[in-house]
Design a protein around this motif. Sequence first.
Motif, PDB file in Angstrom:
ATOM      1  N   ALA A 128      -0.048   3.973  -1.835  1.00  0.00           N
ATOM      2  CA  ALA A 128      -0.874   5.146  -2.171  1.00  0.00           C
ATOM      3  C   ALA A 128      -1.021   6.068  -0.966  1.00  0.00           C
ATOM      4  CB  ALA A 128      -2.252   4.685  -2.642  1.00  0.00           C
TER       5      ALA A 128
ATOM      6  N   PRO B 189     -12.540   4.739   5.003  1.00  0.00           N
ATOM      7  CA  PRO B 189     -12.077   3.466   5.567  1.00  0.00           C
ATOM      8  C   PRO B 189     -10.552   3.381   5.477  1.00  0.00           C
ATOM      9  CG  PRO B 189     -13.080   3.132   3.405  1.00  0.00           C
ATOM     10  CD  PRO B 189     -13.317   4.567   3.767  1.00  0.00           C
ATOM     11  N   ASP B 190      -9.953   2.647   6.409  1.00  0.00           N
ATOM     12  CA  ASP B 190      -8.502   2.394   6.359  1.00  0.00           C
ATOM     13  C   ASP B 190      -8.316   1.135   5.502  1.00  0.00           C
ATOM     14  OD1 ASP B 190      -5.897   1.541   6.795  1.00  0.00           O
ATOM     15  OD2 ASP B 190      -5.846   2.436   8.788  1.00  0.00           O
ATOM     16  N   VAL B 191      -7.892   1.312   4.273  1.00  0.00           N
ATOM     17  CA  VAL B 191      -7.830   0.202   3.313  1.00  0.00           C
ATOM     18  C   VAL B 191      -6.803  -0.837   3.760  1.00  0.00           C
ATOM     19  CG1 VAL B 191      -7.528  -0.391   0.880  1.00  0.00           C
ATOM     20  CG2 VAL B 191      -8.445   1.856   1.506  1.00  0.00           C
ATOM     21  N   LEU B 192      -5.662  -0.351   4.234  1.00  0.00           N
ATOM     22  CA  LEU B 192      -4.604  -1.263   4.688  1.00  0.00           C
ATOM     23  C   LEU B 192      -5.123  -2.135   5.831  1.00  0.00           C
ATOM     24  CD1 LEU B 192      -1.686  -2.248   4.778  1.00  0.00           C
ATOM     25  CD2 LEU B 192      -1.062  -0.161   5.999  1.00  0.00           C
TER      26      LEU B 192
ATOM     27  N   MET C 187       0.856  -1.194   0.000  1.00  0.00           N
ATOM     28  CA  MET C 187       0.000   0.000   0.000  1.00  0.00           C
ATOM     29  C   MET C 187       0.885   1.234   0.000  1.00  0.00           C
ATOM     30  SD  MET C 187      -3.305  -0.510  -0.098  1.00  0.00           S
ATOM     31  CE  MET C 187      -3.831   1.060   0.546  1.00  0.00           C
TER      32      MET C 187
ATOM     33  N   VAL D   9      -3.616   7.698   0.698  1.00  0.00           N
ATOM     34  CA  VAL D   9      -5.078   7.597   0.737  1.00  0.00           C
ATOM     35  C   VAL D   9      -5.604   8.675   1.680  1.00  0.00           C
ATOM     36  CG1 VAL D   9      -7.022   6.048   1.143  1.00  0.00           C
ATOM     37  CG2 VAL D   9      -4.800   5.090   0.515  1.00  0.00           C
ATOM     38  N   ALA D  10      -6.557   9.463   1.194  1.00  0.00           N
ATOM     39  CA  ALA D  10      -7.112  10.521   2.052  1.00  0.00           C
ATOM     40  C   ALA D  10      -7.816   9.887   3.247  1.00  0.00           C
ATOM     41  CB  ALA D  10      -8.091  11.366   1.259  1.00  0.00           C
ATOM     42  N   ASP D  11      -7.539  10.392   4.432  1.00  0.00           N
ATOM     43  CA  ASP D  11      -8.195   9.858   5.624  1.00  0.00           C
ATOM     44  C   ASP D  11      -9.630  10.350   5.738  1.00  0.00           C
ATOM     45  OD1 ASP D  11      -6.135   8.286   6.654  1.00  0.00           O
ATOM     46  OD2 ASP D  11      -5.093  10.057   7.404  1.00  0.00           O
TER      47      ASP D  11
ATOM     48  N   GLY E  43       2.835  -1.692   4.357  1.00  0.00           N
ATOM     49  CA  GLY E  43       2.298  -0.333   4.322  1.00  0.00           C
ATOM     50  C   GLY E  43       3.425   0.676   4.290  1.00  0.00           C
ATOM     51  N   PHE E  44       3.094   1.898   3.982  1.00  0.00           N
ATOM     52  CA  PHE E  44       4.046   3.000   4.012  1.00  0.00           C
ATOM     53  C   PHE E  44       3.613   3.968   5.102  1.00  0.00           C
ATOM     54  CE2 PHE E  44       7.164   3.393   0.510  1.00  0.00           C
ATOM     55  CZ  PHE E  44       6.951   2.159  -0.080  1.00  0.00           C
ATOM     56  N   ALA E  45       4.562   4.600   5.728  1.00  0.00           N
ATOM     57  CA  ALA E  45       4.234   5.626   6.721  1.00  0.00           C
ATOM     58  C   ALA E  45       5.091   6.848   6.455  1.00  0.00           C
ATOM     59  CB  ALA E  45       4.493   5.098   8.125  1.00  0.00           C
ATOM     60  N   ALA E  46       4.439   7.961   6.191  1.00  0.00           N
ATOM     61  CA  ALA E  46       5.153   9.225   6.044  1.00  0.00           C
ATOM     62  C   ALA E  46       5.012   9.963   7.371  1.00  0.00           C
ATOM     63  CB  ALA E  46       4.539  10.028   4.907  1.00  0.00           C
TER      64      ALA E  46
ATOM     65  N   ARG F 147      -0.879  -0.732  14.960  1.00  0.00           N
ATOM     66  CA  ARG F 147      -2.284  -0.409  14.704  1.00  0.00           C
ATOM     67  C   ARG F 147      -2.791  -1.057  13.419  1.00  0.00           C
ATOM     68  NH1 ARG F 147      -1.347   4.950  15.632  1.00  0.00           N
ATOM     69  NH2 ARG F 147      -1.485   5.516  13.442  1.00  0.00           N
ATOM     70  N   LYS F 148      -1.965  -1.004  12.388  1.00  0.00           N
ATOM     71  CA  LYS F 148      -2.402  -1.512  11.081  1.00  0.00           C
ATOM     72  C   LYS F 148      -2.345  -3.033  11.037  1.00  0.00           C
ATOM     73  CE  LYS F 148      -2.285   2.673   8.873  1.00  0.00           C
ATOM     74  NZ  LYS F 148      -3.269   3.283   8.007  1.00  0.00           N
TER      75      LYS F 148
ATOM     76  N   LYS G 218       2.093   2.881  14.488  1.00  0.00           N
ATOM     77  CA  LYS G 218       1.246   2.709  13.297  1.00  0.00           C
ATOM     78  C   LYS G 218       1.289   1.266  12.805  1.00  0.00           C
ATOM     79  CE  LYS G 218       0.812   6.160  10.590  1.00  0.00           C
ATOM     80  NZ  LYS G 218       1.092   7.253   9.652  1.00  0.00           N
TER      81      LYS G 218
HETATM   82  N1  CTP Z   1      -3.797   3.928   4.249  1.00  0.00           N
HETATM   83  C1  CTP Z   1      -4.924   3.229   3.875  1.00  0.00           C
HETATM   84  N2  CTP Z   1      -6.166   3.786   4.007  1.00  0.00           N
HETATM   85  C2  CTP Z   1      -6.287   5.038   4.531  1.00  0.00           C
HETATM   86  C3  CTP Z   1      -5.148   5.753   4.938  1.00  0.00           C
HETATM   87  C4  CTP Z   1      -3.918   5.165   4.780  1.00  0.00           C
HETATM   88  O1  CTP Z   1      -4.810   2.110   3.410  1.00  0.00           O
HETATM   89  N3  CTP Z   1      -7.506   5.555   4.646  1.00  0.00           N
HETATM   90  C5  CTP Z   1      -2.481   3.280   4.130  1.00  0.00           C
HETATM   91  C6  CTP Z   1      -1.477   3.994   3.262  1.00  0.00           C
HETATM   92  O2  CTP Z   1      -1.491   3.540   1.929  1.00  0.00           O
HETATM   93  C7  CTP Z   1      -0.154   3.644   3.941  1.00  0.00           C
HETATM   94  C8  CTP Z   1      -0.532   3.489   5.401  1.00  0.00           C
HETATM   95  O3  CTP Z   1      -1.944   3.270   5.410  1.00  0.00           O
HETATM   96  O4  CTP Z   1       0.346   2.397   3.500  1.00  0.00           O
HETATM   97  C9  CTP Z   1      -0.163   4.648   6.291  1.00  0.00           C
HETATM   98  O5  CTP Z   1      -0.914   5.764   5.988  1.00  0.00           O
HETATM   99  P1  CTP Z   1      -0.907   7.108   6.881  1.00  0.00           P
HETATM  100  O6  CTP Z   1      -1.849   8.056   6.258  1.00  0.00           O
HETATM  101  O7  CTP Z   1       0.480   7.568   7.049  1.00  0.00           O
HETATM  102  O8  CTP Z   1      -1.423   6.563   8.256  1.00  0.00           O
HETATM  103  P2  CTP Z   1      -2.692   6.910   9.077  1.00  0.00           P
HETATM  104  O9  CTP Z   1      -3.224   5.626   9.563  1.00  0.00           O
HETATM  105  O10 CTP Z   1      -3.606   7.754   8.273  1.00  0.00           O
HETATM  106  O11 CTP Z   1      -2.141   7.670  10.323  1.00  0.00           O
HETATM  107  P3  CTP Z   1      -1.933   9.228  10.630  1.00  0.00           P
HETATM  108  O12 CTP Z   1      -2.816   9.997   9.687  1.00  0.00           O
HETATM  109  O13 CTP Z   1      -2.299   9.328  12.034  1.00  0.00           O
HETATM  110  O14 CTP Z   1      -0.466   9.482  10.385  1.00  0.00           O
END
Ligand code: CTP
Length: 403
Positions: free
Chosen positions: A270, A302-305, A268, A272-274, A323-326, A345-346, A342
């Motif tokens: 991408a 939704p959190d796709v990961l 993952m 992805v907009a939270d 997953g990736f974490a920025a 959590r994931k 993270k």
């Molecule tokens: N991701 C996902 N679905 C989302 C948001 C993120 O699958 N709605 C995935 C991204 O592709 C990435 C990983 O989750 O591989 C980390 O995303 P990130 O946005 O950094 O993490 P968040 O869980 O959104 O945490 P935070 O916003 O608190 O940093």
Amino acid sequence: MRVVLGVGGGIAAYKAASLLRLFTESGHDVTVVPTDAATRFVGTATWEALSGHPVSNSVWDDVDKVNHVRLGHEADLVVVAPATADVLARAAAGLANDLLTGTLLMARGPVVMAPAMHTEMWQHAATRANVRTLRSRGVTVLEPASGRLTGSDSGPGRLPEPADILAAALAAAAPSGSGSLQGKRVTISAGGTREALDPVRFLGNRSSGKQGMALAEAALAQGAHVTLVLAHAEVAPPAGCDVVRVESALQLRDAVLGALPATDVLVMAAAVADFRPAEVTATKIKKNDDGTDPVITLVRNPDVLREAVLARDAGAQPLVIAGFAAETGDPSADPLTHARAKLARKGCDFLVLNVVGSDRVFGEDTNEVTILDADGGESPAVQGSKRAVADAVIAHAARLLSR
Ligand code: CTP
């Protein structure tokens, strides 16, 4: 391996010296064949000293050795860097008017060409047609990198980094069936989602998609079948993967979850907009004359990961999920601490940590990451082009898959 390194007549010829060193340092025997024009940029003495072989660009030197036939015939791999518009055109036309083009006609092993030229030349219909012709004959023509060119102009046309050319050339020369992901199915999400507000506006993010594309290239090079779930990106996907275009997080989720039953490795990458606007208006939002401004209410995506991990834990494919974490870090914790939390959590198998700031990573061609394993392991920082980072991530996934 016996390698012929063809050098075209462009300013990037000097970078071919680094590529030559990379080849010789990894134990390959390299004969350099510059074009006449290339010798105006870098002299033959440089190539002779670095390769340890005499260098010629003429079919009339050492005629008794029949070099224009022998070199191509004996080569396990021919690499041309930089491949100028002129070299691409002559190769596509099948000309044999110097030692390099003669060698290309005689080559029976893999041929890899790394173009470098001005953007206008690269985009010209003649060059596009020549690249198509060469690719249709099985030549690997790499995409040029984007950035500053010889003058003040910039755009696609830069020679790819020598390390990236080396990696692509070695992948092309690897016997088929030898990739670490041969026969495996890899799904990669890439780019940044766009969340619609009305028919003309959206909430987006700065993801360029370059890291995701590099991951797709790296997985292809290891023999995988690659599905790229692609949100908005600034760069084109590599040839050879199945591309599923998406726009929003919800579309991305459907595409990723839909691909899971036929996925061995999910990465993952991408952005992805939270959150997404709670309401998407059917018509364009207009300014109000009564002085009230619109308020946008957001709802969670939704959190796709996480959903992919839950599906896997319930017994579905895929076997390895990354997953990736920025992370920027903040007063409460450093980037590593945030990333470890993270990862927990994931629930994925490993997390690729990118330390970012407003001036770092997004849109750039290089990257620095640390791979964090769910079992507490941590790789030394991997630094380099996005392709080098991608190779490390794909190699890590392949290792976990083979356990
Ligand atoms: N991701 C996902 N679905 C989302 C948001 C993120 O699958 N709605 C995935 C991204 O592709 C990435 C990983 O989750 O591989 C980390 O995303 P990130 O946005 O950094 O993490 P968040 O869980 O959104 O945490 P935070 O916003 O608190 O940093």
